[in-house]
Design a protein around this motif. Sequence first.
Motif, PDB file in Angstrom:
ATOM      1  N   HIS A 274       0.817  -1.222   0.000  1.00 51.97           N
ATOM      2  CA  HIS A 274       0.000   0.000   0.000  1.00 51.97           C
ATOM      3  C   HIS A 274       0.850   1.272   0.000  1.00 51.97           C
ATOM      4  CE1 HIS A 274      -3.994  -1.803   0.412  1.00 51.97           C
ATOM      5  NE2 HIS A 274      -3.408  -2.751   1.130  1.00 51.97           N
ATOM      6  N   ALA A 275       2.057   1.231   0.545  1.00 46.90           N
ATOM      7  CA  ALA A 275       2.919   2.413   0.521  1.00 46.90           C
ATOM      8  C   ALA A 275       3.249   2.791  -0.915  1.00 46.90           C
ATOM      9  CB  ALA A 275       4.192   2.152   1.319  1.00 46.90           C
ATOM     10  N   THR A 276       3.555   1.773  -1.737  1.00 46.93           N
ATOM     11  CA  THR A 276       3.826   2.038  -3.154  1.00 46.93           C
ATOM     12  C   THR A 276       2.556   2.509  -3.855  1.00 46.93           C
ATOM     13  OG1 THR A 276       5.572   0.371  -3.191  1.00 46.93           O
ATOM     14  CG2 THR A 276       4.655   1.030  -5.315  1.00 46.93           C
ATOM     15  N   ASP A 278       0.192   4.258  -2.532  1.00 52.01           N
ATOM     16  CA  ASP A 278       0.023   5.672  -2.185  1.00 52.01           C
ATOM     17  C   ASP A 278       0.939   6.550  -3.025  1.00 52.01           C
ATOM     18  OD1 ASP A 278      -1.877   5.028  -0.326  1.00 52.01           O
ATOM     19  OD2 ASP A 278      -0.565   5.248   1.421  1.00 52.01           O
ATOM     20  N   GLN A 279       2.161   6.089  -3.278  1.00 48.29           N
ATOM     21  CA  GLN A 279       3.084   6.856  -4.115  1.00 48.29           C
ATOM     22  C   GLN A 279       2.545   6.993  -5.534  1.00 48.29           C
ATOM     23  OE1 GLN A 279       7.239   5.589  -3.962  1.00 48.29           O
ATOM     24  NE2 GLN A 279       6.923   4.818  -1.873  1.00 48.29           N
TER      25      GLN A 279
END
Length: 383
Positions: A274-276, A278-279
């Motif tokens: 999910h961090a990617t 979000d990016q």
Amino acid sequence: MFNPLSILLVTILSGVMAIAVLGSLWRAAIPGVGYWLSANAAAIVALLAFALQGHAHASQWLTLVASNVLMAASLLLVLEGCLRFLGRRTRPWPAYLGLVAVLFGISYWTFAAPNFNARVAVVSAYHASLCVALAVLMLRGRPSNRPRYSYYFVAGAALLLVAAHTARGFMYGLGWMTQASLLQVSPSNVLFLALGILASPCLSIGVVMLAHDRLAERLERLANIDDLTGALSRRAFLAAGDALLDASRRSRSPLAMAIIDIDSFKAVNDKHGHATGDQVLSHFATFIARNLRTGDVFGRLGGEEFGVLCPATSAAEAVSLLDRLRARLAATAPHERPCGLRYTFSVGVDRLRGDESLAQLMARADGALYAAKASGRDRVMTA
């Protein structure tokens, strides 16, 4: 009847209240609040020192020199706080030099050549000059997108201080009024103290109003701007859409809407985290916002779905615009994409028809988006 000592005590209490209110805003990290807290603390100490005048064991260094310099410094700290509040990084160095001059002037006319009128004149001149700078800063530095009231309130309080200190400085400097002590009871002294000292709490109220306006601005941003992408929130986007619909009907100009969805976004989250994801969302929103035209409205509708409103634009023109953006994103170099990922998007477009609602226009554009997805993604289609 009011006397100078009672005015000093009332002002001290108002300073304590201002510290309590500003202290409650400390954790909000509003620029300038630290300076305003320090200004009220310095003013309280100065007023307490003033109140000791005439006391048998009180030193003139404390009751005359330190008290006057601290009171002048408190106003300088208010100015510094307002500069930081408005995002100014430069320091008012001439004001600091003026504070040194006040220190030497007060010391000279206290010990070398005692002269109460001269002390009043030099202090009043310094206070008046700082208040002019503060009023000008508030009137010129007010952000155009913020309400005027709190800025005008601070400027008005500063101008009231300018009038009081200018009149007091002239009258004492020219010898039209004479007295031996700040706490001497006389109608003129009480009047000037009321104007000059009680205007300080007005400044405190004004800076509290500024701080609360900044909090209101932050709340408005949270309500209207999507925190992750910087695009308009769904609520703000729909409000802008209603306004554009009304304007389009009045001017009888076309209005196009595009609904955009990032292709296979769930797979990005599942494979890269999910961090990617979000990016990717942040990169996509920044890319679209930078490449839209002036006047186009861009918002996040939810998840990986975004909307674009294009005033004075036909459906065919909107298709052409979004297709250029699609091709431009596809041509982006890998090092310019988050984690080097290549991603695409699909778009559904339609135009406003007759007296329909925004919901009806969105429904057709959304239908066109589903058609683009069913046709293989990475394309722009009309309803």
